[in-house]
Design a protein around this motif. Sequence first.
Motif, mmCIF file in Angstrom:
data_model
loop_
_atom_site.group_PDB
_atom_site.id
_atom_site.type_symbol
_atom_site.label_atom_id
_atom_site.label_comp_id
_atom_site.label_asym_id
_atom_site.label_seq_id
_atom_site.Cartn_x
_atom_site.Cartn_y
_atom_site.Cartn_z
ATOM 1 N N LEU A 225 1.091 -1.287 -0.249
ATOM 2 C CA LEU A 225 -0.702 0.173 -0.160
ATOM 3 C C LEU A 225 0.812 1.352 0.292
ATOM 4 C CD1 LEU A 225 -2.784 -0.789 2.617
ATOM 5 C CD2 LEU A 225 -2.808 -0.800 -0.317
ATOM 6 N N ARG A 226 2.182 1.195 0.335
ATOM 7 C CA ARG A 226 2.614 2.351 -0.115
ATOM 8 C C ARG A 226 3.401 2.838 -1.222
ATOM 9 N NH1 ARG A 226 6.793 -0.585 4.452
ATOM 10 N NH2 ARG A 226 5.623 -0.230 7.122
ATOM 11 N N LEU A 227 2.983 1.810 -2.100
ATOM 12 C CA LEU A 227 3.344 2.750 -3.508
ATOM 13 C C LEU A 227 2.844 3.389 -3.995
ATOM 14 C CD1 LEU A 227 4.334 -1.342 -4.295
ATOM 15 C CD2 LEU A 227 6.124 0.137 -4.353
ATOM 16 N N PHE A 228 1.409 2.638 -3.449
ATOM 17 C CA PHE A 228 0.264 3.865 -3.733
ATOM 18 C C PHE A 228 0.393 5.449 -3.626
ATOM 19 C CE2 PHE A 228 -0.764 0.096 -4.370
ATOM 20 C CZ PHE A 228 -1.417 0.042 -5.250
ATOM 21 N N ASP A 229 -0.339 6.006 -3.893
ATOM 22 C CA ASP A 229 -0.488 7.855 -3.764
ATOM 23 C C ASP A 229 0.220 8.500 -3.831
ATOM 24 O OD1 ASP A 229 -2.073 10.059 -3.599
ATOM 25 O OD2 ASP A 229 -2.235 9.740 -1.496
ATOM 26 N N GLY A 230 1.478 8.292 -5.192
ATOM 27 C CA GLY A 230 2.728 8.674 -5.330
ATOM 28 C C GLY A 230 3.350 8.113 -6.797
ATOM 29 N N THR A 231 4.561 8.464 -6.538
ATOM 30 C CA THR A 231 5.740 8.170 -7.966
ATOM 31 C C THR A 231 6.422 7.343 -7.732
ATOM 32 O OG1 THR A 231 5.649 10.252 -8.791
ATOM 33 C CG2 THR A 231 6.747 9.339 -9.600
ATOM 34 N N LEU A 232 6.551 6.571 -8.311
ATOM 35 C CA LEU A 232 7.677 5.563 -8.628
ATOM 36 C C LEU A 232 8.747 5.186 -9.807
ATOM 37 C CD1 LEU A 232 4.921 2.217 -7.815
ATOM 38 C CD2 LEU A 232 6.131 3.811 -6.822
ATOM 39 N N LYS A 233 9.576 4.434 -9.286
ATOM 40 C CA LYS A 233 10.721 3.847 -10.684
ATOM 41 C C LYS A 233 10.834 2.925 -10.648
ATOM 42 C CE LYS A 233 14.637 7.509 -8.684
ATOM 43 N NZ LYS A 233 15.926 7.647 -9.075
ATOM 44 N N TYR A 234 9.945 2.317 -12.208
ATOM 45 C CA TYR A 234 10.840 1.470 -12.184
ATOM 46 C C TYR A 234 11.399 0.796 -13.182
ATOM 47 C CZ TYR A 234 8.332 1.910 -16.988
ATOM 48 O OH TYR A 234 8.023 2.257 -18.921
ATOM 49 N N GLY A 235 11.656 0.092 -13.162
ATOM 50 C CA GLY A 235 12.604 -1.017 -14.372
ATOM 51 C C GLY A 235 12.016 -2.288 -14.870
ATOM 52 N N VAL A 236 12.432 -2.991 -15.609
ATOM 53 C CA VAL A 236 11.987 -4.004 -16.229
ATOM 54 C C VAL A 236 12.835 -5.546 -17.362
ATOM 55 C CG1 VAL A 236 10.183 -6.219 -17.760
ATOM 56 C CG2 VAL A 236 9.245 -4.157 -17.017
ATOM 57 N N ASP A 237 13.605 -6.074 -16.240
ATOM 58 C CA ASP A 237 14.495 -7.033 -16.834
ATOM 59 C C ASP A 237 14.075 -8.234 -17.099
ATOM 60 O OD1 ASP A 237 17.167 -8.394 -17.067
ATOM 61 O OD2 ASP A 237 17.598 -7.987 -14.971
ATOM 62 N N HIS A 238 13.972 -8.368 -18.121
ATOM 63 C CA HIS A 238 13.193 -9.670 -18.550
ATOM 64 C C HIS A 238 11.580 -10.135 -18.256
ATOM 65 C CE1 HIS A 238 12.968 -13.720 -20.428
ATOM 66 N NE2 HIS A 238 13.342 -14.378 -19.458
ATOM 67 N N GLN A 239 11.740 -10.787 -16.893
ATOM 68 C CA GLN A 239 10.220 -11.498 -16.073
ATOM 69 C C GLN A 239 10.354 -11.059 -15.610
ATOM 70 O OE1 GLN A 239 8.186 -13.647 -18.170
ATOM 71 N NE2 GLN A 239 10.237 -12.543 -19.868
ATOM 72 N N THR A 240 10.892 -10.025 -14.541
ATOM 73 C CA THR A 240 11.913 -9.467 -13.608
ATOM 74 C C THR A 240 11.081 -7.567 -13.279
ATOM 75 O OG1 THR A 240 13.046 -10.975 -12.578
ATOM 76 C CG2 THR A 240 12.310 -8.726 -10.835
ATOM 77 N N LEU A 241 10.162 -7.686 -12.466
ATOM 78 C CA LEU A 241 9.696 -5.515 -12.486
ATOM 79 C C LEU A 241 10.086 -4.971 -11.007
ATOM 80 C CD1 LEU A 241 7.810 -3.401 -13.019
ATOM 81 C CD2 LEU A 241 6.283 -4.602 -12.198
ATOM 82 N N THR A 242 10.366 -3.910 -11.233
ATOM 83 C CA THR A 242 11.115 -3.968 -9.537
ATOM 84 C C THR A 242 10.290 -2.213 -9.592
ATOM 85 O OG1 THR A 242 13.554 -4.752 -10.266
ATOM 86 C CG2 THR A 242 13.070 -3.110 -8.644
ATOM 87 N N LEU A 243 9.808 -2.101 -8.664
ATOM 88 C CA LEU A 243 8.875 -0.545 -8.073
ATOM 89 C C LEU A 243 9.796 -0.472 -6.851
ATOM 90 C CD1 LEU A 243 5.712 -1.690 -8.833
ATOM 91 C CD2 LEU A 243 6.684 -0.527 -10.347
#
Length: 257
Positions: A225-243
């Motif tokens: 829930l701490r991800l919401f109501d804000g801006t995230l950096k994201y990256g996709v490395d093949h089949q893995t997503l990092t937020l």
Amino acid sequence: MDRQKQRMTLTAAAMLVPLLAACGGEKAGSGSGSVGADKPITGVRWNVDSVTADGRTQKAPAGAHVTIDKGRAEGSLGCNNFSAEATVDGDRVRLGKTRATEMACEGTPVAFETTLAKAFSDQELTAKTDDDRLTLTTGQGDTVRLTKAKDAPLAGTKWTVTTPSADGRAHLTFDEKKGTVSGRLGCNKVNAKATVRDGHITLGPPATTRMMCEDSLMDAEKKLLRLFDGTLKYGVDHQTLTLTSENGTSVRAVAER
């Protein structure tokens, strides 16, 4: 699987790993399509497509792959995982200090791993690239063909959260056309607005259901829930997503196949 077939599988894995995993390097070779700085094979996940030996081509099982990076080779034979130290001399490749798991898995053809082992045991391989394809060839002319794996798309992929752990019950899916994200936080369902731009995702306030679950799921849910109501950096490395959120919350998820 009977004991004889299981022994065949494990023997094949043990023989294959040192040679298949050594398919990378950074030293330039000579000639068109040779391994070099302009045609790197390190830092790339290569999916195994097929192996050809004794005039017979066998298709690889799903999941067979290899990645070479920072002097190490890691991957999967389709069933067992492996790792090794990888070295290269021009376009000739070898490895040492290999390790492999010894599982007997259903659905992975024993004949495929056995053929790979016979084709590459105690032999030197030649690596050659052609756009997004890689061919590994033995001195006898047997070959393994591989294709560069593509990153899973952010939108439209069901991302199953692995960190924090929610027993595989937390997942998120981004809808680019609607500008939303929806899924489950482990216990409760969630949806929110989501705007993707320049490596960042801006999430709106979350709308959730109000169920109560076991403590471990609720703990994971609070972190998500701490991800919401804000801006995230994201990256996709093949089949893995990092937020990663501005408040330091980091979440990892894998693409569901």
